[in-house]
Write a protein that holds these residues in place. Structure first.
Motif, mmCIF file in Angstrom:
data_model
loop_
_atom_site.group_PDB
_atom_site.id
_atom_site.type_symbol
_atom_site.label_atom_id
_atom_site.label_comp_id
_atom_site.label_asym_id
_atom_site.label_seq_id
_atom_site.Cartn_x
_atom_site.Cartn_y
_atom_site.Cartn_z
ATOM 1 N N ILE A 125 0.897 -0.999 -0.038
ATOM 2 C CA ILE A 125 -0.037 0.291 0.018
ATOM 3 C C ILE A 125 0.860 1.747 -0.014
ATOM 4 N N TYR A 126 1.693 1.193 0.640
ATOM 5 C CA TYR A 126 2.738 2.492 0.984
ATOM 6 C C TYR A 126 3.588 2.550 -0.929
ATOM 7 N N LEU A 127 4.261 1.773 -1.144
ATOM 8 C CA LEU A 127 4.167 1.771 -2.373
ATOM 9 C C LEU A 127 3.328 2.201 -3.448
ATOM 10 N N PHE A 128 1.999 1.561 -3.242
ATOM 11 C CA PHE A 128 1.086 2.430 -4.134
ATOM 12 C C PHE A 128 1.144 3.676 -4.094
ATOM 13 N N ALA A 129 0.818 4.803 -2.400
ATOM 14 C CA ALA A 129 1.334 5.685 -2.060
ATOM 15 C C ALA A 129 1.672 6.269 -3.318
ATOM 16 N N VAL A 130 3.604 5.883 -3.285
ATOM 17 C CA VAL A 130 4.133 6.473 -2.807
ATOM 18 C C VAL A 130 4.045 6.828 -5.108
ATOM 19 N N THR A 131 3.999 5.567 -5.341
ATOM 20 C CA THR A 131 3.893 5.213 -7.248
ATOM 21 C C THR A 131 2.673 6.719 -7.508
ATOM 22 N N LEU A 132 1.330 6.750 -7.010
ATOM 23 C CA LEU A 132 0.409 7.402 -6.725
ATOM 24 C C LEU A 132 0.046 8.981 -7.188
ATOM 25 N N ILE A 133 1.774 9.227 -6.246
ATOM 26 C CA ILE A 133 2.363 10.838 -5.595
ATOM 27 C C ILE A 133 3.172 10.946 -6.846
ATOM 28 N N VAL A 134 3.991 10.147 -7.551
ATOM 29 C CA VAL A 134 4.752 10.378 -8.248
ATOM 30 C C VAL A 134 4.229 10.566 -9.665
ATOM 31 N N ALA A 135 2.544 9.608 -9.831
ATOM 32 C CA ALA A 135 2.284 9.657 -11.313
ATOM 33 C C ALA A 135 1.501 11.193 -11.199
ATOM 34 N N GLY A 136 0.878 11.267 -10.461
ATOM 35 C CA GLY A 136 0.373 13.170 -10.324
ATOM 36 C C GLY A 136 1.394 14.312 -10.126
ATOM 37 N N LEU A 137 3.128 14.106 -9.715
ATOM 38 C CA LEU A 137 3.518 14.676 -9.977
ATOM 39 C C LEU A 137 4.216 14.983 -11.848
ATOM 40 N N VAL A 138 4.299 14.033 -12.352
ATOM 41 C CA VAL A 138 4.424 13.739 -14.199
ATOM 42 C C VAL A 138 3.045 13.991 -14.536
#
Lengths: 158, 498
Positions: free
Chosen positions: B475-488
């Motif tokens: 879940i934490y990894l998913f959260a980080v992925t979504l944040i990065v995706a959001g930034l991009v």
């Protein structure tokens, strides 16, 4: 929420606004940290009542520092006329909140709605008419249709 | 098929006369609120919550009412987009791009009819998806312990800022402000009052219904007061909505694509309907390429975002019901309603109260048909409401908010609190600090702390329990992925827009 859909026309640099907000939030975070030490730790619990607010106020302080150091953009702030109108509206609403019980719903609302309609830009005549209609309609809706009791006028049963 | 049996049971609940009536009323009110410029699903549902408490409705009935308002708002939002070029709510923003040009060409009726059908299909796809996928998610979530739930809350906060594309610092600031406000009141574990300053009104914490109405309805009125004159509106002849139904047939592939995209965007925590309609529109434009006349009244430019935003609205209900994690601002408010009725959404809800979950799904199906009927033949009635002047509508909103909040506890304190949150909401909006994370923090803070402390007492004070299971790490990894995706993603949008 969806910043990506906003047009940039109404935006201004938030150098002052963001810094004031950041400073206020920083005060809030430090205050929360400070006060959390008065909350005594519960016995037999690894985490007491003060731990969680401390856990929150630390990042809040860091973020508000960031806001002070690197301010972003704000929406355009309102002019003097608009500020006055907003302040008057809030004043009407605050007085209404305080008076609705002592005066009763109908008289307090009548005055409040007429003033509100006025503040939202109508002339006196439509303000009086629509204010009366709105107050009576709301009263009828809540008191009779929905059965929610509203404060009565003193000395009267309605 | 288990689902069919449950669904049959759900229809039995939804077809009870009272619930049917509530669904109908909710659809009408929702379409009206959605149609009014500036008032969207968040304001609409926030405004309706105190009222539904006052009706003394049972939980199922209240939820059916509010979800019908929610769906109705999503339908109604498009009306002012098309007729006035003012989006009725945020997700309807994209519909102005081609809807208003169509209205200018005298095809307003067609645009309204087409968008109603597109909304119908989008919402239908999402409701189907809800019935199919929510139980799957539940089976997965049933293995969650307190540490995993804590991780889920972190995910909710991480994504609400990341995906919406605003300033990350400001979204997180808002979330932590909300969390701090949420810690006001008597601590449930130790009974110690926190930050109440001796005010007994604060012992139960800050009532989030009061906060919500202030943050959304009152602040909206303050925004409106900035410019009370408004713009002059040309009166357009709309024509019948019926040609739109035929036009929808031609746009069928567009509607199908928009619905799927919107649904996926809705299921992602934190994304919500605005993203659904945005992606549906942009991808459709990309898909059609040079053949399209997007921006000049292309019917597909109306069909795609409307299918997308309604599908996203339904999709957002999935994480809300099955995990207790809201997928959007409005579902956060629906979650608030459930929590304040002592119903905790999450995997257990499906086991313990299936009649409620499936009654809700069935009510959505019925509501969707009601909305289609309301929005194709009767749409001109709703368009008429838009002619009502703002000086009448806005005081009405304020008054409904006042009476609704006042009658919760008959206390003037609540009203002052509401006004305070109204000013806060206004300031935050001017500062471009999003208000939804504040609400989320206020709302989820209690649950988040409770799960954290339960996890800690299981581990005896060892913090590593929080990241000791594969699920929570995932879940934490998913959260980080979504944040990065959001930034991009926000970087890409910024590069694209002038």
């Amino acid at each position: 929420m969806s910043d990506f859909l906003q047009d940039d026309a109404g935006r201004v640099p938030g150098v002052i606004g963001d810094r004031i907000a950041g400073a206020l939030l920083l005060v809030l975070a430090v205050g929360a940290w400070w006060l959390s030490h008065d909350l005594e730790s519960g016995f037999m619990q690894p985490i007491g009542p003060g731990e969680y607010p401390r856990l929150i106020s630390l990042p809040l302080a860091a973020l508000s520092l960031l806001l002070i150091l690197r301010p972003g953009f704000n929406q355009r702030w309102p002019g003097r006329a608009a500020l006055l109108r907003q302040a008057l509206t809030l004043l009407v609403l605050a007085s209404y909140a305080g008076l609705v019980k002592p005066l009763g719903f109908l008289p307090a609302s009548l005055v409040a709605v007429v003033l509100l309609v006025r503040l939202f830009g109508a002339a006196w005549k439509p303000a009086l008419v629509s204010g009366a209609v709105l107050a009576l309609a709301l009263y009828a809706l809540f008191e009779f249709a929905l059965g929610i009791p509203l404060p009565d006028m003193p000395g009267l049963d309605w | 098929m288990d689902i069919l049996a449950f669904l049959a049971q759900g229809f039995a609940v939804a077809l009870e006369p009272q619930n049917l009536f509530l669904a109908f009323i909710g659809c009408v009110i929702g379409t009206l609120i959605g149609a009014l410029p500036g008032l969207g699903p968040v304001n609409g549902v926030a405004l309706m919550i105190p009222l539904s408490f006052n009706f003394g409705l049972p939980a199922t009935g209240a939820l059916i009412l509010l979800v019908s308002v929610y769906y109705g708002c999503m339908y109604g939002g498009r009306i002012s987009s098309i007729v006035l070029n003012i989006p009725g709510d945020e997700p309807a923003m994209m519909t102005t791009l081609d809807g208003y040009p169509m209205a200018l060409q005298g095809r307003g009726g067609e645009a309204l009819g087409l968008s109603a059908v597109a909304s119908f299909v989008g919402a239908g796809v999402a409701t189907l998806g809800l019935a199919l996928f929510a139980p799957l998610l539940v089976q997965f979530a049933i293995r969650f312990g307190p540490a995993e739930y804590f991780a889920l809350f972190v995910l909710a906060f991480a994504t609400i800022g990341g995906v919406t594309g605003g300033s990350l610092v400001k979204s997180f600031t808002a979330a932590f402000l909300g969390l701090l406000l949420g810690s006001v009141g008597i601590d449930a574990v130790s009974g110690v009052p926190r930050y109440t300053f001796g005010l007994y009104e604060l012992y139960d914490g800050i009532d989030f219904i009061v906060a919500l109405v202030g943050l959304f309805a009152i602040s909206e009125c303050l925004i409106y007061l900035e410019d009370i004159r408004g713009t002059s509106r040309p009166t357009l002849t709309l024509g019948s909505a019926m040609p739109g139904v035929r036009s929808a047939g031609r746009c069928a592939p567009t509607i199908a694509r928009g619905s799927l995209i919107g649904f996926v965007a809705g299921v992602l925590p934190g994304a919500g309907a605005a993203l659904g309609s945005f992606l549906a529109y942009m991808l459709e434009k990309r898909w059609v390429g040079r053949d399209g006349r997007f921006g000049q009244g292309d019917p597909r430019g109306v069909a795609a975002p409307e299918a997308g935003n309604n599908a996203a609205a339904g999709g957002a209900l999935i994480p809300m019901l099955s995990l207790g994690i809201p997928g959007s601002g409005t579902t956060a408010i629906l979650l608030a309603l459930l929590l304040s009725m002592n119903i905790t959404p999450g995997p257990l809800l499906f086991e313990q109260q299936p009649e409620m979950v499936w009654g809700l799904v069935a009510a959505l199906v019925i509501g969707n048909f009601v909305l289609l009927v309301l929005n194709v033949p009767l749409v001109s009635l709703f368009a008429k409401v838009l002619q009502a002047p703002g000086w009448f509508l806005m005081p009405m909103v304020v008054m409904v908010a006042f009476v609704g909040v006042y009658s919760l506890n008959n206390s003037a304190f609540d009203l002052y609190m509401m006004l305070g949150f109204g000013v806060l909401g206004y300031a935050l909006r001017k500062l471009e600090i999003p208000t939804v994370p504040v609400v989320l923090g206020l709302l989820l803070g209690g649950q988040m702390e409770f799960n954290l402390r339960r996890a800690m007492s299981i581990s005896g004070g060892d913090w590593s329990i929080l990241w000791n299971s594969a699920i929570s790490v995932g879940i934490y990894l998913f959260a980080v992925t979504l944040i990065v995706a959001g930034l991009v993603y926000s970087w890409m949008v910024r590069a694209r827009l002038p």
